[in-house]
Design an enzyme around this catalytic site. Structure first.
Site, PDB file in Angstrom:
ATOM      1  N   ASP A   7     -17.916 -14.385 -26.218  1.00  0.00           N
ATOM      2  CA  ASP A   7     -18.265 -13.154 -25.505  1.00  0.00           C
ATOM      3  C   ASP A   7     -19.206 -12.390 -26.437  1.00  0.00           C
ATOM      4  O   ASP A   7     -18.754 -11.745 -27.376  1.00  0.00           O
ATOM      5  CB  ASP A   7     -17.005 -12.340 -25.203  1.00  0.00           C
ATOM      6  CG  ASP A   7     -17.322 -11.010 -24.537  1.00  0.00           C
ATOM      7  OD1 ASP A   7     -18.236 -10.971 -23.695  1.00  0.00           O
ATOM      8  OD2 ASP A   7     -16.660 -10.009 -24.870  1.00  0.00           O
ATOM      9  N   GLU A  12     -20.894 -16.259 -22.253  1.00  0.00           N
ATOM     10  CA  GLU A  12     -21.094 -15.404 -21.085  1.00  0.00           C
ATOM     11  C   GLU A  12     -22.581 -15.108 -20.926  1.00  0.00           C
ATOM     12  O   GLU A  12     -23.282 -14.853 -21.897  1.00  0.00           O
ATOM     13  CB  GLU A  12     -20.310 -14.096 -21.241  1.00  0.00           C
ATOM     14  CG  GLU A  12     -20.366 -13.233 -19.997  1.00  0.00           C
ATOM     15  CD  GLU A  12     -19.467 -12.012 -20.074  1.00  0.00           C
ATOM     16  OE1 GLU A  12     -19.739 -11.056 -19.339  1.00  0.00           O
ATOM     17  OE2 GLU A  12     -18.499 -12.019 -20.864  1.00  0.00           O
ATOM     18  N   ASP A  41     -12.129  -8.349 -26.576  1.00  0.00           N
ATOM     19  CA  ASP A  41     -13.278  -9.240 -26.764  1.00  0.00           C
ATOM     20  C   ASP A  41     -12.838 -10.685 -26.988  1.00  0.00           C
ATOM     21  O   ASP A  41     -13.479 -11.617 -26.498  1.00  0.00           O
ATOM     22  CB  ASP A  41     -14.146  -8.752 -27.933  1.00  0.00           C
ATOM     23  CG  ASP A  41     -14.788  -7.407 -27.627  1.00  0.00           C
ATOM     24  OD1 ASP A  41     -15.596  -7.346 -26.678  1.00  0.00           O
ATOM     25  OD2 ASP A  41     -14.476  -6.426 -28.314  1.00  0.00           O
TER      26      ASP A  41
END
EC number: 3.1.21.10
Length: 173
Positions: A8, A67, A139
């Site tokens: 991420d 992502e 996260d």
């Protein structure tokens, strides 16, 4: 058996999550965050690259998933996020890992069942899916969600195509 590293990305905090997929089982291996200093952006990008390079050396993943960039209201933030993603992708390709990309909606759908899930819902489901004693930091949970999404996508493609190979999906050369 495949070890998947999910990421991420962020210019200040980059989450990472590692799962080991054995058959239909997803086993938690590790997760955490790379927190960059408040230095100039080029230094933060190097910290992301170096941090992920070390994580790749430590966990020896077979696959890398990240992502995708979302559209932000602030163009400067979107550019910094894109650069952080670039640093992460370069770390993966330097280690000859195949790279797959997923949108936030795809990740949330794979983990929670709806693309409009809240962060707390993602954290809760990651805790349940990976049988963790407590919910991971946001996260890190998002990064584990990226890895879980990649696993489910690979399973779906393999089921559709027999022995489909998703390593070419999103691969950078």
């Amino acid at each position: 058996m495949a070890i998947i590293l999910g990421v991420d990305p962020g210019s200040r905090i980059t989450g990472y999550g590692v799962i080991n997929c054995v058959g239909r089982q997803q086993i938690y291996v590790g997760s955490g965050c790379i927190r960059t200093s408040s230095d100039e952006l080029p230094i933060r990008l190097k910290q992301i690259f170096d941090g992920l390079s070390e994580i790749i050396r430590q966990y020896q993943p077979d696959e890398f998933a990240i992502e995708r960039v979302f559209m932000a209201k602030n163009a400067d933030s979107a550019l910094k996020l894109g650069q952080a993603r670039g640093a992460a992708i370069v770390a993966a390709t330097a280690a000859n890992l195949p790279v797959a990309e997923y949108s936030a909606t795809q990740i949330k759908s794979a983990v929670v069942g709806t693309g409009r899930a809240q962060k707390a819902q993602v954290q809760h489901m990651i805790q349940q899916l990976l049988k963790l004693p407590s919910a991971p930091q946001a996260d890190a949970a998002d990064a584990l969600g990226v890895a879980v999404c990649h696993y489910h996508t690979c399973q779906s493609l393999a089921a559709l195509g027999g022995r489909a190979n998703v390593r070419t999906y999103g691969r950078y050369k």
